[in-house]
Design a protein around this motif. Structure first.
Motif, PDB file in Angstrom:
ATOM      1  N   ILE A 185       0.848  -1.201   0.000  1.00 43.67           N
ATOM      2  CA  ILE A 185       0.000   0.000   0.000  1.00 43.67           C
ATOM      3  C   ILE A 185       0.880   1.246   0.000  1.00 43.67           C
ATOM      4  N   GLY A 186       1.906   1.223   0.834  1.00 45.67           N
ATOM      5  CA  GLY A 186       2.834   2.358   0.870  1.00 45.67           C
ATOM      6  C   GLY A 186       3.551   2.541  -0.457  1.00 45.67           C
ATOM      7  N   ALA A 187       4.022   1.434  -1.013  1.00 44.43           N
ATOM      8  CA  ALA A 187       4.747   1.506  -2.287  1.00 44.43           C
ATOM      9  C   ALA A 187       3.822   1.991  -3.403  1.00 44.43           C
ATOM     10  N   ALA A 188       2.549   1.603  -3.328  1.00 46.01           N
ATOM     11  CA  ALA A 188       1.589   2.078  -4.336  1.00 46.01           C
ATOM     12  C   ALA A 188       1.385   3.591  -4.202  1.00 46.01           C
ATOM     13  N   ALA A 189       1.287   4.083  -2.972  1.00 40.81           N
ATOM     14  CA  ALA A 189       1.143   5.532  -2.757  1.00 40.81           C
ATOM     15  C   ALA A 189       2.312   6.277  -3.388  1.00 40.81           C
ATOM     16  N   ARG A 190       3.495   5.721  -3.185  1.00 39.21           N
ATOM     17  CA  ARG A 190       4.682   6.331  -3.773  1.00 39.21           C
ATOM     18  C   ARG A 190       4.610   6.312  -5.299  1.00 39.21           C
ATOM     19  N   ALA A 191       4.173   5.188  -5.848  1.00 38.66           N
ATOM     20  CA  ALA A 191       4.059   5.069  -7.308  1.00 38.66           C
ATOM     21  C   ALA A 191       3.095   6.120  -7.864  1.00 38.66           C
ATOM     22  N   LEU A 192       1.952   6.312  -7.196  1.00 39.99           N
ATOM     23  CA  LEU A 192       1.005   7.341  -7.631  1.00 39.99           C
ATOM     24  C   LEU A 192       1.675   8.700  -7.661  1.00 39.99           C
ATOM     25  N   LYS A 193       2.273   9.047  -6.526  1.00 41.06           N
ATOM     26  CA  LYS A 193       2.768  10.418  -6.395  1.00 41.06           C
ATOM     27  C   LYS A 193       3.892  10.719  -7.380  1.00 41.06           C
ATOM     28  N   THR A 194       4.757   9.748  -7.643  1.00 41.12           N
ATOM     29  CA  THR A 194       5.847  10.020  -8.597  1.00 41.12           C
ATOM     30  C   THR A 194       5.297  10.393  -9.966  1.00 41.12           C
ATOM     31  N   MET A 195       4.124   9.905 -10.300  1.00 39.51           N
ATOM     32  CA  MET A 195       3.551  10.176 -11.622  1.00 39.51           C
ATOM     33  C   MET A 195       2.485  11.270 -11.574  1.00 39.51           C
ATOM     34  N   GLY A 196       2.341  11.923 -10.432  1.00 40.75           N
ATOM     35  CA  GLY A 196       1.429  13.058 -10.344  1.00 40.75           C
ATOM     36  C   GLY A 196       0.001  12.691  -9.974  1.00 40.75           C
ATOM     37  N   LEU A 197      -0.239  11.439  -9.637  1.00 40.84           N
ATOM     38  CA  LEU A 197      -1.573  11.042  -9.182  1.00 40.84           C
ATOM     39  C   LEU A 197      -1.679  11.213  -7.674  1.00 40.84           C
ATOM     40  N   ALA A 198      -2.928  11.239  -7.165  1.00 41.11           N
ATOM     41  CA  ALA A 198      -3.086  11.578  -5.746  1.00 41.11           C
ATOM     42  C   ALA A 198      -4.182  10.794  -5.035  1.00 41.11           C
ATOM     43  N   ARG A 199      -5.081  10.176  -5.784  1.00 40.26           N
ATOM     44  CA  ARG A 199      -6.248   9.565  -5.139  1.00 40.26           C
ATOM     45  C   ARG A 199      -6.097   8.053  -5.032  1.00 40.26           C
ATOM     46  N   LEU A 200      -5.974   7.600  -3.794  1.00 36.74           N
ATOM     47  CA  LEU A 200      -5.835   6.183  -3.525  1.00 36.74           C
ATOM     48  C   LEU A 200      -7.051   5.739  -2.729  1.00 36.74           C
ATOM     49  N   ALA A 201      -7.653   4.607  -3.130  1.00 32.02           N
ATOM     50  CA  ALA A 201      -8.788   4.068  -2.378  1.00 32.02           C
ATOM     51  C   ALA A 201      -8.453   2.634  -1.990  1.00 32.02           C
ATOM     52  N   LEU A 202      -8.763   2.287  -0.760  1.00 28.94           N
ATOM     53  CA  LEU A 202      -8.432   0.954  -0.251  1.00 28.94           C
ATOM     54  C   LEU A 202      -9.719   0.246   0.135  1.00 28.94           C
ATOM     55  N   VAL A 203      -9.916  -0.931  -0.424  1.00 27.22           N
ATOM     56  CA  VAL A 203     -11.074  -1.736  -0.054  1.00 27.22           C
ATOM     57  C   VAL A 203     -10.595  -2.822   0.902  1.00 27.22           C
ATOM     58  N   THR A 204     -11.117  -2.824   2.106  1.00 26.70           N
ATOM     59  CA  THR A 204     -10.769  -3.803   3.159  1.00 26.70           C
ATOM     60  C   THR A 204      -9.294  -4.207   3.175  1.00 26.70           C
ATOM     61  N   PRO A 205      -8.400  -3.231   3.326  1.00 31.51           N
ATOM     62  CA  PRO A 205      -6.981  -3.602   3.445  1.00 31.51           C
ATOM     63  C   PRO A 205      -6.788  -4.452   4.695  1.00 31.51           C
ATOM     64  N   GLN A 206      -5.951  -5.491   4.616  1.00 34.48           N
ATOM     65  CA  GLN A 206      -5.865  -6.412   5.754  1.00 34.48           C
ATOM     66  C   GLN A 206      -5.138  -5.821   6.957  1.00 34.48           C
ATOM     67  N   VAL A 207      -4.106  -5.013   6.701  1.00 36.16           N
ATOM     68  CA  VAL A 207      -3.393  -4.366   7.812  1.00 36.16           C
ATOM     69  C   VAL A 207      -3.249  -2.893   7.466  1.00 36.16           C
ATOM     70  N   TYR A 208      -4.068  -2.059   8.114  1.00 39.47           N
ATOM     71  CA  TYR A 208      -4.012  -0.643   7.751  1.00 39.47           C
ATOM     72  C   TYR A 208      -4.753   0.183   8.783  1.00 39.47           C
ATOM     73  N   PRO A 209      -4.251   1.340   9.210  1.00 40.22           N
ATOM     74  CA  PRO A 209      -2.940   1.903   8.864  1.00 40.22           C
ATOM     75  C   PRO A 209      -1.813   1.041   9.416  1.00 40.22           C
ATOM     76  N   SER A 210      -0.616   1.323   8.914  1.00 36.99           N
ATOM     77  CA  SER A 210       0.510   0.486   9.304  1.00 36.99           C
ATOM     78  C   SER A 210       1.806   1.263   9.152  1.00 36.99           C
TER      79      SER A 210
END
Lengths: 248, 248
Positions: free
Chosen positions: B23-48
């Motif tokens: 999840i963290g690595a995905a957030a980073r991937a979004l931001k490097t490319m200028g995206l900002a909106r992340l949605a999580l459906v029933t993440p198993q461990v979160y926040p973390s």
């Protein structure tokens, strides 16, 4: 996917990696796209259980990874070297995005080995390391946050190689008939330049690297054939002979 | 990079993620490319803490991530939904590769919100979840090993959105910055080569043109800048000085 003959010619080189997890994740990135050759220059922690865990089924790529003491050794057998760089450098090197890089690699892969080099997690490649490359690869990214994870950058390049190899016919034809020499031969040329320029009193003793970097930029761009290297070295030898007669 | 108005319309949805690091690595991937909106459906461990660590500076994206109980809720406000799938499904759904997906998203982004949905690390999206999508996205990969890391898959899609949106700054594939010198200047360079090579006894007196032709071919190919011409002529001048001292 990249076919396996082409894949054998392409080497992904990671320089001075801090986090073994990134090495494992890079191995996985290679394998998902059909690549197989990973080279590690002075990895800080390796081998490592974390690398193996993150490789997650690409442990064959990891097991076959070659480890080198210097970048020069890692790329010695390569005819074309691309170096990734997050920042635009003051160093003015020809620059490609990942798609253009893939096209360039696929256009030249019939002519010999090719390396794509990735630097340290925080600081990338040094200017000296970039000076060993023919092209800089820049992954276009958010100017406010260009901090791509190392394995993510490897993934993008491998993905583009795979995508572009779907369409791009591997072409064996450069402008000239003869092949460019490999990096070993280029290093001998630069070594010869350096010693001749010292004899000619032409290197600035306070900053000898500056001129050598410029010469590297010039001749990496031209990618001389063996014949051309012989001519250049012949001229240097003739100049050195004069210097010796002059008693310098 | 994707402009921020467009970025606001595009939501990356992760379903039932096991590893908070992804999840963290995905957030980073979004931001490097200028995206900002992340949605999580029933993440198993979160926040973390691990998610935050792997987000590495993209913690703003992580902090703004919305968490949902079901995929239906996560995509309720979206007009177009793309679902990623590693395997070809028996389900015959229209299928796009990442580049085609990016084109589709960018073509429709003016019409409303868009979601790109990523499934579980091991098993992806269920057929029921895919049935909520308008298109399947398949990342072409090694048929023997298609196990892309979740965050790596997110990175590829975000990269393609950025590239296809024109975020690829026109890259200077040629030598950047300085222009090559004009032909007059090149003629002066070749004239200098010729006279220096005569002094160095390096031109074949029977066929002086042969070597000059090869040098022309070499340096016409490189198209040197003024600075580079100055360096080359400086070297020639230094060699000539030696020859003169040597009394040749």
């Amino acid at each position: 996917m990249i076919n396996s003959d082409i894949a054998q010619q392409i080497k992904i080189v990671l320089v001075d990696t801090s986090h073994p997890g990134n090495i494992g994740a890079a191995a996985r990135a290679l394998k998902t796209m059909g690549l197989a050759r990973l080279a590690l220059v002075t990895p800080q922690v390796y081998p490592s259980a974390e690398a193996t865990a993150r490789a997650s089924g690409a442990d064959d790529v990891l097991a076959q990874a070659e480890v080198f003491e210097t970048l020069e050794e890692a790329i010695a057998d390569c005819r074309l070297v691309l170096g990734t760089s997050a920042r635009l450098r003051s160093l003015k090197w020809p620059q490609l995005n990942p798609r253009e890089s893939a096209d360039r690699v696929l256009a030249e892969v019939g002519q010999g080995r090719i390396a794509i080099v990735f630097g340290r997690e925080r600081v990338g490649l040094t200017n000296e390391e970039l000076a060993l490359c023919h092209y800089l690869v820049n992954i276009p990214s958010n100017p406010d946050y260009s901090s791509l994870n190392l394995a993510a950058a490897v993934q993008i390049l491998c993905y583009e190689l795979s995508m572009q190899s779907g369409g791009a016919e591997p072409s064996h034809s450069e402008e000239l008939g003869a092949l460019p020499v490999d990096q070993d031969e280029m290093e001998r040329l630069y070594g010869h330049f350096e010693s001749a320029l010292i004899e000619l009193d032409f290197l600035d003793p306070d900053n000898p690297k500056h001129l050598m970097r410029r010469l590297r930029r010039l001749f990496n761009r031209v990618r001389p054939t063996q014949n051309e290297v012989n001519i250049l070295r012949g001229i240097l030898t003739a100049a050195q002979r004069c210097c010796r007669v002059a008693g310098k």
